[in-house]
Design a protein around this motif. Structure first.
Motif, PDB file in Angstrom:
ATOM      1  N   UNK A 219      26.787  13.341 -12.544  1.00  0.00           N
ATOM      2  CA  UNK A 219      27.852  14.063 -12.836  1.00  0.00           C
ATOM      3  C   UNK A 219      27.341  15.608 -12.168  1.00  0.00           C
ATOM      4  N   UNK A 220      28.519  16.434 -11.572  1.00  0.00           N
ATOM      5  CA  UNK A 220      28.014  17.639 -11.120  1.00  0.00           C
ATOM      6  C   UNK A 220      29.264  18.421 -11.827  1.00  0.00           C
ATOM      7  N   UNK A 221      28.668  19.768 -12.181  1.00  0.00           N
ATOM      8  CA  UNK A 221      29.747  20.755 -12.532  1.00  0.00           C
ATOM      9  C   UNK A 221      30.492  21.385 -11.484  1.00  0.00           C
ATOM     10  N   UNK A 222      31.727  21.280 -11.411  1.00  0.00           N
ATOM     11  CA  UNK A 222      32.782  21.514 -10.340  1.00  0.00           C
ATOM     12  C   UNK A 222      33.499  22.846 -10.548  1.00  0.00           C
ATOM     13  N   UNK A 223      33.495  23.629  -9.298  1.00  0.00           N
ATOM     14  CA  UNK A 223      34.306  24.895  -9.516  1.00  0.00           C
ATOM     15  C   UNK A 223      35.703  24.692  -9.397  1.00  0.00           C
ATOM     16  N   UNK A 224      36.695  25.564 -10.291  1.00  0.00           N
ATOM     17  CA  UNK A 224      37.889  25.268 -10.608  1.00  0.00           C
ATOM     18  C   UNK A 224      38.606  25.349  -8.918  1.00  0.00           C
ATOM     19  N   UNK A 247      35.016  15.032  -7.295  1.00  0.00           N
ATOM     20  CA  UNK A 247      35.365  16.482  -7.710  1.00  0.00           C
ATOM     21  C   UNK A 247      36.319  16.516  -8.788  1.00  0.00           C
ATOM     22  N   UNK A 248      37.209  15.807  -8.595  1.00  0.00           N
ATOM     23  CA  UNK A 248      38.474  15.921  -9.864  1.00  0.00           C
ATOM     24  C   UNK A 248      37.935  14.758 -10.957  1.00  0.00           C
ATOM     25  N   UNK A 249      37.135  13.852 -10.451  1.00  0.00           N
ATOM     26  CA  UNK A 249      36.596  12.863 -11.721  1.00  0.00           C
ATOM     27  C   UNK A 249      35.609  13.668 -12.604  1.00  0.00           C
ATOM     28  N   UNK A 250      34.658  14.556 -11.933  1.00  0.00           N
ATOM     29  CA  UNK A 250      33.777  15.400 -12.595  1.00  0.00           C
ATOM     30  C   UNK A 250      34.446  16.309 -13.650  1.00  0.00           C
ATOM     31  N   UNK A 251      35.463  17.029 -12.850  1.00  0.00           N
ATOM     32  CA  UNK A 251      35.983  18.203 -13.961  1.00  0.00           C
ATOM     33  C   UNK A 251      36.871  17.481 -14.798  1.00  0.00           C
ATOM     34  N   UNK A 252      37.503  16.172 -14.775  1.00  0.00           N
ATOM     35  CA  UNK A 252      38.283  15.812 -15.820  1.00  0.00           C
ATOM     36  C   UNK A 252      37.250  15.108 -16.905  1.00  0.00           C
ATOM     37  N   UNK A 253      36.281  14.617 -16.380  1.00  0.00           N
ATOM     38  CA  UNK A 253      35.144  14.023 -17.503  1.00  0.00           C
ATOM     39  C   UNK A 253      34.727  14.985 -18.240  1.00  0.00           C
ATOM     40  N   UNK A 254      34.268  16.232 -17.619  1.00  0.00           N
ATOM     41  CA  UNK A 254      33.956  17.441 -18.562  1.00  0.00           C
ATOM     42  C   UNK A 254      34.951  17.906 -19.518  1.00  0.00           C
ATOM     43  N   UNK A 255      36.173  17.940 -18.947  1.00  0.00           N
ATOM     44  CA  UNK A 255      36.942  18.409 -19.924  1.00  0.00           C
ATOM     45  C   UNK A 255      37.313  17.296 -21.291  1.00  0.00           C
ATOM     46  N   UNK A 256      37.336  16.088 -20.731  1.00  0.00           N
ATOM     47  CA  UNK A 256      37.332  15.222 -21.976  1.00  0.00           C
ATOM     48  C   UNK A 256      36.106  15.191 -22.757  1.00  0.00           C
ATOM     49  N   UNK A 257      34.933  15.557 -22.344  1.00  0.00           N
ATOM     50  CA  UNK A 257      33.981  15.553 -23.260  1.00  0.00           C
ATOM     51  C   UNK A 257      34.071  16.982 -24.043  1.00  0.00           C
ATOM     52  N   UNK A 258      34.486  18.016 -23.362  1.00  0.00           N
ATOM     53  CA  UNK A 258      34.821  19.142 -24.264  1.00  0.00           C
ATOM     54  C   UNK A 258      35.720  18.952 -25.344  1.00  0.00           C
ATOM     55  N   UNK A 259      36.955  18.125 -24.961  1.00  0.00           N
ATOM     56  CA  UNK A 259      37.751  17.963 -25.965  1.00  0.00           C
ATOM     57  C   UNK A 259      37.398  16.788 -27.305  1.00  0.00           C
ATOM     58  N   UNK A 260      36.646  16.113 -26.806  1.00  0.00           N
ATOM     59  CA  UNK A 260      36.023  14.896 -27.699  1.00  0.00           C
ATOM     60  C   UNK A 260      35.239  15.789 -28.634  1.00  0.00           C
ATOM     61  N   UNK A 288      19.963   7.211 -16.070  1.00  0.00           N
ATOM     62  CA  UNK A 288      19.411   8.297 -15.797  1.00  0.00           C
ATOM     63  C   UNK A 288      20.206   9.466 -14.787  1.00  0.00           C
ATOM     64  N   UNK A 289      21.028   8.800 -14.162  1.00  0.00           N
ATOM     65  CA  UNK A 289      22.113   9.695 -13.544  1.00  0.00           C
ATOM     66  C   UNK A 289      22.713  10.578 -14.348  1.00  0.00           C
ATOM     67  N   UNK A 290      22.931  10.399 -15.727  1.00  0.00           N
ATOM     68  CA  UNK A 290      23.733  10.974 -16.655  1.00  0.00           C
ATOM     69  C   UNK A 290      22.712  12.339 -16.967  1.00  0.00           C
ATOM     70  N   UNK A 291      21.719  12.644 -16.838  1.00  0.00           N
ATOM     71  CA  UNK A 291      20.913  13.629 -17.167  1.00  0.00           C
ATOM     72  C   UNK A 291      21.615  14.824 -17.268  1.00  0.00           C
ATOM     73  N   UNK A 292      22.423  15.484 -16.138  1.00  0.00           N
ATOM     74  CA  UNK A 292      22.871  16.788 -16.105  1.00  0.00           C
ATOM     75  C   UNK A 292      24.016  16.908 -16.958  1.00  0.00           C
ATOM     76  N   UNK A 293      24.670  15.875 -17.281  1.00  0.00           N
ATOM     77  CA  UNK A 293      25.907  15.866 -18.295  1.00  0.00           C
ATOM     78  C   UNK A 293      25.307  15.979 -19.556  1.00  0.00           C
ATOM     79  N   UNK A 294      24.226  15.272 -20.236  1.00  0.00           N
ATOM     80  CA  UNK A 294      23.689  15.308 -21.226  1.00  0.00           C
ATOM     81  C   UNK A 294      23.159  16.699 -21.340  1.00  0.00           C
ATOM     82  N   UNK A 295      22.663  17.165 -20.639  1.00  0.00           N
ATOM     83  CA  UNK A 295      21.852  18.435 -20.736  1.00  0.00           C
ATOM     84  C   UNK A 295      23.135  19.589 -20.990  1.00  0.00           C
ATOM     85  N   UNK A 296      24.362  19.354 -20.223  1.00  0.00           N
ATOM     86  CA  UNK A 296      25.152  20.524 -20.221  1.00  0.00           C
ATOM     87  C   UNK A 296      25.966  20.258 -21.455  1.00  0.00           C
ATOM     88  N   UNK A 297      26.083  19.264 -22.233  1.00  0.00           N
ATOM     89  CA  UNK A 297      26.663  19.217 -23.405  1.00  0.00           C
ATOM     90  C   UNK A 297      26.166  18.760 -24.794  1.00  0.00           C
TER      91      UNK A 297
END
Length: 430
Positions: A219-224, A247-260, A288-297
């Motif tokens: 996962x990567x953080x994506x600019x709007x 790009x869209x998937x990472x953005x929506x994934x992150x938004x889903x986590x924030x809403x969760x 292990x691919x998830x490390x950035x996401x786990x750290x971000x949230x």
């Protein structure tokens, strides 16, 4: 039996992951005897053992009454895979449900009518609650919508599927049909995703995505601005590349986590092994691919499923390092029972005991879930008995650990009481 084995076999077990077909489907068009035995994960092992995909499809065709012909096409392959984890589950269905020690044409014919007669209203729950001794079942039916009018909604609790959003492949027209938000830009995309949670989150037990089948878990953080550019291409029905979908998937994934987080829902993620056979890009699936996401949230509750088989040590390291990670043994006992047992023993000595869930069958038919639950109990007993025999745990400690991972940890991670209350209140509202 030892006190430990008796306790494991008789205690209630939380089932954190199934794909169960609904009651009406089970009653009206459920499996015949051959489909009840083989229409599950063993189909991949049959093909791996040499059966053709056509033979397996023929085997699982409940509309064909010729049991002998259907079984003949896979009989040799079945002989080779009967001792795999998937094969063991088939043998458990045969013995526990149909009284067959061996699968023969004669036995199949003798149980032809029984398989149909078993498909009665209420039977699906009886299998899971009374025979499998499950406390409740969490179901992913691949649906964005969660309505409080499901059959037996106190027992069958449902995930809110976030797969299309994580994959960057949602249909804007379908989104509008469901939540009434017309996606025109990133702002309205945000509003649509929020609307999903506002409407359906109260009736969901968790958020779930298995987008590892479509894309990498990285996962990567994506600019709007980048998301806006790709979204406009999608809305104009222009072809988007795999990278643009990310790009869209990472953005929506992150938004889903924030809403969760906002709606107090854990987020379940498929890691590791693929169902089926013939296509598994292994660079996608390590947890292990998830490390950035786990750290971000850090405030999210991430449930990483299937012990990331075969990259399980990496998963243990993540659960040890990140306070926001739980591990789910769902499906693992049938993929490879002895790997799962070995994983459990390594987990005990590396990760706090409150971060593991013992079971999910990951199946569509109730007898398969029953068989997989038996496998889980047997595997759990083998692993913990080994710990006791080696002097690493006392029997009392092993029983306490079993209680934690069979139901205690789940009751603390999932708001079962709150979800049931919301469903009951919705039923009571005129």
């Amino acid at each position: 039996m030892t006190e430990l084995e008796t306790h494991i076999m008789e205690s209630r077990l939380v089932d954190t992951h199934e794909h169960l077909n609904k009651e009406q489907t089970y009653v009206e068009s459920g499996p015949d005897i051959l489909s009840d035995l083989f229409d599950n994960y063993v189909s991949a092992d049959l093909i791996g053992a040499g059966a053709t995909p056509e033979a397996v499809k023929f085997l699982e065709d409940s509309s064909n009454p010729d049991l002998e012909a259907r079984f003949a096409g896979v009989a040799e392959a079945w002989r080779h895979c009967r001792h795999t984890g998937y094969g063991e589950a088939v043998r458990l269905i045969a013995s526990q449900v149909y009284g067959m020690d061996e699968i023969t044409v004669e036995g199949l014919e003798a149980n032809r009518e029984k398989a149909i007669a078993l498909r009665q209203p209420g039977r699906r729950r009886e299998i899971l609650e009374s025979q499998a001794r499950l406390d409740h079942v969490q179901v992913d039916d691949f649906n964005w919508q969660r309505n409080p009018n499901e059959t037996d909604s106190d027992f069958f609790l449902y995930d809110l599927s976030w797969l299309p959003f994580c994959a960057g492949d949602f249909d804007p027209k379908r989104v509008y049909e469901v939540v009434g938000v017309d996606i025109k830009n990133v702002s309205t995309l945000d509003a649509a995703m929020s609307a999903f949670f506002d409407r359906f989150a109260p009736y969901a037990i968790a958020v779930k995505s298995q987008h590892a089948y479509q894309r990498t878990l990285r996962w990567e953080e994506r600019a709007a601005s980048d998301v806006e550019r790709v979204l406009q291409k999608r809305l104009a029905q222009q072809t988007t590349t795999a990278e643009e979908k990310l790009v869209i998937g990472d953005y929506c994934w992150a938004k889903g986590i924030e809403l969760a987080i906002e709606h107090n829902l854990p987020f379940k993620i498929h890691t590791g092994y693929y169902a089926g056979c013939g296509n598994m890009p292994v660079d996608r699936i390590p947890a292990g691919n998830l490390w950035a996401l786990l750290s971000r949230y850090p405030k999210a509750r991430f449930i990483l499923m299937h012990i990331a088989y075969p990259y399980s040590d990496e998963l243990i390291a993540l659960a040890k390092h990140y306070p926001n990670v739980w591990i789910d043994l769902c499906w693992a006992w049938s993929i490879n029972p002895f790997h799962a047992g070995d994983f459990l023993r390594r987990f005990i000595h590396a990760v706090p005991a409150n971060k593991l869930f013992a079971f999910g069958g990951d199946s569509f038919w109730p007898h398969a879930a029953l068989a997989y639950s038996i496998q889980a109990r047997q595997g759990l007993n083998r692993a913990l008995s080994g710990e006791v025999a080696d002097g690493l745990l006392t029997e009392r400690e092993a029983i306490a650990f079993a209680d934690s991972i069979m139901q205690g940890n789940q009751s603390k991670c999932f708001d079962v009481v709150g979800t049931r209350r919301a469903i009951i209140e919705a039923h009571a509202t005129p």
